[in-house]
Write an enzyme that holds these catalytic residues in place. Sequence first.
Site, mmCIF file in Angstrom:
data_model
loop_
_atom_site.group_PDB
_atom_site.id
_atom_site.type_symbol
_atom_site.label_atom_id
_atom_site.label_comp_id
_atom_site.label_asym_id
_atom_site.label_seq_id
_atom_site.Cartn_x
_atom_site.Cartn_y
_atom_site.Cartn_z
ATOM 1 N N SER A 142 -3.472 43.649 8.771
ATOM 2 C CA SER A 142 -3.431 42.940 7.492
ATOM 3 C C SER A 142 -4.066 41.574 7.675
ATOM 4 C CB SER A 142 -1.982 42.778 7.024
ATOM 5 O OG SER A 142 -1.894 41.884 5.935
ATOM 6 N N TYR A 165 7.015 40.869 7.918
ATOM 7 C CA TYR A 165 5.765 41.628 7.793
ATOM 8 C C TYR A 165 4.625 40.920 8.513
ATOM 9 C CZ TYR A 165 1.875 44.145 5.655
ATOM 10 O OH TYR A 165 0.725 44.887 5.453
#
Length: 242
Positions: A142, A165
Site C-alpha cells: 500500500s 494497517y
Amino acid sequence: MTNKRQALVTGANKGIGLAITKGLAQSGMSVWLGTRDRSRGQAAIQNLLDEGLDVRLLEIDVVNEVSVQRAAEAVSRETGALHVLVNNAGIILDPTAPPSKVRMEDAKATFEVNLFGPIRVTQAFIPLLTAAEGARVVMMGSGVGSLTLIADPTSIYSSVNLLAYTASKVALNAVTVSFAKELAAFGIKVNAVEPGHVQTDLNDNTGVLTPEEGAATAIKMALIGQDGPTGGFFGGHGRQPW
C-alpha cells in the site's frame, strides 16, 4: 498433473484479488482462486468459468497454519510447480480509531492477515515456487507502507493515519526484501506493489480506481521477465519510495 503455468492469488473472491485472478487467467495461466469462504469463492469463480477462463477454487485461510498447509498439499497433488504467488489477502479493522485508541486485539488481527499471512503462505509454497522456472511472488502492499510518502505532507498518503494497517504494510515491505534476497538464488523475483486508491470493501468503495485498474501493477509484476527487478516496491507510475 498439468504442464500449464500455475498461479495462486489469496483473498481472491472479490475486489483487487478477483481482478488479478481474472487478469492472470486471461494471460494464459491456470489460476487458483484462494478464498477462506467456499460459498463466496464458488460464486466468484463461476463467473470466470463462464468466460472460459482456467480457474480453480482453493480454500485457504492465511491466518490458519493448518489451512495453509492443506492448501499447499492440494496444489501439490495437481501440479509440480507454482509459477506465480500473489499474496493479496488483507484487512483493515476500525479505520476510524486514532492510534491512541486502537485495540491491541485489532492490531494483532491486522498483522496476522497483512503480515504473518504472506510470510506463512510464501513459506508453505516455497517448494512449489522453487520447482518452477523463474517463479514470481507479489506482495500486495500500500502507499501507506512507504515511510517516505506518509511523512511527506505533499503526499496524499500523509493524510492517512491507520496505525495497525500502516505498520503492517511498512513491515511487509521489509519482508518482501528479505524473501527477495533468499529466493534470488532460485531465479525467483519478489516484489511489493501499491494498487492506488481502489474502490474496495476495505475503504467502503470510496476509491477512485476500479479493481481492474488497481490490479494492473500486480499483474505486471507477476509476469515480468528475467530482466525484471526484484526486492522492489512498485505502483502505477513505476518504482515507489520505501
